[in-house]
Design a protein around this motif. Structure first.
Motif, mmCIF file in Angstrom:
data_model
loop_
_atom_site.group_PDB
_atom_site.id
_atom_site.type_symbol
_atom_site.label_atom_id
_atom_site.label_comp_id
_atom_site.label_asym_id
_atom_site.label_seq_id
_atom_site.Cartn_x
_atom_site.Cartn_y
_atom_site.Cartn_z
ATOM 1 N N SER A 221 0.800 -1.231 0.000
ATOM 2 C CA SER A 221 0.000 0.000 0.000
ATOM 3 C C SER A 221 0.833 1.282 0.000
ATOM 4 N N ASN B 140 -4.985 4.207 -1.826
ATOM 5 C CA ASN B 140 -5.598 3.172 -1.010
ATOM 6 C C ASN B 140 -6.892 3.619 -0.327
ATOM 7 N N CYS C 247 -8.966 2.214 2.594
ATOM 8 C CA CYS C 247 -8.786 1.248 3.682
ATOM 9 C C CYS C 247 -9.984 1.319 4.620
#
Length: 464
Positions: free
Chosen positions: A107, A112, A114
């Motif tokens: 990552s 990203n 998340c």
């Protein structure tokens, strides 16, 4: 030794490869043409799938079965310290990393999304990744469950965007580098790791600080210590509370599906259809919709993707749905998850007698949350409890499923092993079902209760 990039390695070995998060990583490396193999305790449908995909898996802790010249060993914290294979690699000086550390490396160099929370994260992560894939936007997906649409927990894409389930167990999510972070809940869990509810909340606050500059935080409205979550761009969401930045309006229900409109900062999107049970899943969908909208995906494409979403295996999954009996299987293993599951099922099927078969997961969780489990299970008409599934834990004296049973207020309650459950379904439960006495059956838990699903389905199908 630190792994600098995926290019550094050719051979990867997984200890605990059958775990949902570990198998996603195994599939990731396999997709890049790396030589991938691994160990797990027992065969499962997931290890069967990995083997069919060309990943070698064995089920005996034996250093004689290990591949040669391993560049990287990935292990799960659930592996015991006495594990021979893991200790062998340590003695060799092989690069050994936790799953979370490897995800952290991956990552570093991507955009990203998340998604974390003590519950809700798997469905929300899978919905979000599905919307990005279905609309053609594209993403890499690391999921904590099996997407029904694609029958996998991982996929890759040429677009350098990753949707990652952010796991709070063992503080794993603090290895990630989010551009968009989501926190769906911070209820007490994993107290064997954190010790106190406050320490768990501290970890989520630390997760919010991991956002990259200019990143966005989405958190559920009203979280405990929600105001301590740090992000310059912080939006809240709620099912229907208009004090949040993002919420749903005009929710209607029909035959296990929902239609709703979405209020976003500066926009209202009308006419979403979600074909899965549970109002909590409408709330989860709000996150996926808000993220897709922020990424610039067209409203019509988002609507089509949400309508096409088929869910996650073992998340309010309809195993059987006919006029006499609805059978739902779910991964719920925390009191709040059980409450959402039972409330959702009872709202959708209010006229049916609700029987839940629940397998407690972990001795520590049962000990710490027995009162909460009983309060949630009391929402059913009948409760059948299986013995505690220990997973990584050794037994704790005095901690059994009886702790929950004795706290239940409902009268129809009993303890059974799995064989007895199947006999009960065949001899007592199914014969009672008829057009004027329709049933609602639920299996729930995070252990090996899923091995009952197919046998129960078979018994049901033999009746109809």
């Amino acid at each position: 030794m630190e792994l600098l990039s995926v290019k550094d390695i050719q051979t990867v070995y997984f200890i605990g490869i059958g775990g949902i998060g570990m198998s996603a990583l195994a599939r990731y490396f396999h997709s890049y043409g790396k030589k991938v193999s691994g160990y797990d305790k027992t065969p499962t449908p997931l290890t069967d799938a990995l083997q069919q995909e060309g990943i070698a898996v064995h089920f005996v802790d034996d250093i004689g079965l290990l591949p040669q010249n391993v560049d990287l060993v990935v292990y799960t914290p659930a592996v015991p310290v006495t594990h021979q294979e893991l200790n062998h690699f340590r003695q060799l000086g092989t690069t050994i990393m936790k799953r979370s550390e490897v995800l952290g490396v991956i990552s570093r160099s991507s955009f990203n999304i998340c998604i974390g929370g003590t519950h809700g994260k798997t469905t929300t992560t899978t919905m979000t990744a599905h919307v990005l894939r279905y609309t053609g936007y594209g993403c890499n997906a690391f999921l904590g469950g099996i997407s029904v649409n694609y029958n996998t927990n991982f996929w890759s894409d040429s677009r350098n965007v990753s949707v990652i389930e952010a796991d709070e167990y063992d503080r794993s999510f603090l290895q990630l580098h989010p551009d968009i972070a989501v926190i769906s809940s911070m209820d007490p869990d994993h107290l064997d790791i954190y010790g106190t509810e406050e320490a768990l909340q501290d970890a989520f606050i630390d997760f919010s600080k991991k956002l990259k500059p200019g990143g966005t935080l989405l958190s559920k409205f009203g979280l405990p210590r929600g105001r301590s979550l740090e992000a310059p761009n912080h939006l809240t969401y709620s099912l229907q509370n208009d004090a949040a930045d993002i919420y749903a309006v005009n929710i209607s229900m029909h035959d296990g599906s929902y239609r709703f409109d979405v209020v976003l900062p500066g926009a209202v999107l009308n006419g979403f259809d979600l074909h899965m049970g549970g109002l909590h899943n409408v709330e989860n969908a709000l996150v996926a919709i808000a993220i897709a909208h922020q990424l610039g995906i067209e409203e019509s494409a988002i609507k089509a993707a949400i309508a096409a979403f088929k869910g996650v295996k073992r998340r309010f999954e309809y195993v059987v749905k006919n006029s006499e009996l609805v059978y739902i299987d779910d991964y719920a293993h925390h009191p709040e998850e059980l409450k959402a599951l039972l409330k959702g099922a009872r709202t959708l099927f209010p006229e049916r007698k609700c029987t839940i078969i629940f397998q407690p997961h972990l001795f520590t969780r049962t000990r710490d949350l027995a009162d909460g489990f009983a309060a949630s299970l009391d929402l059913a008409d009948e409760v059948i409890l299986l013995p505690i599934y220990p997973a990584r834990e050794l037994p704790i004296p005095g901690v059994t499923s009886e702790m929950i049973l004795e706290r239940l207020r409902i009268s129809e309650k009993q303890l059974m092993d799995k064989d007895a459950v199947l006999q009960y379904i065949k001899d007592k439960f199914l014969p009672a079902i008829r057009p004027d006495f329709r049933g609602l059956l639920i299996t729930a838990g995070a252990g090996d209760i899923d091995t009952l699903v197919h046998p129960i389905e078979t018994l049901i199908n033999d009746k109809w």
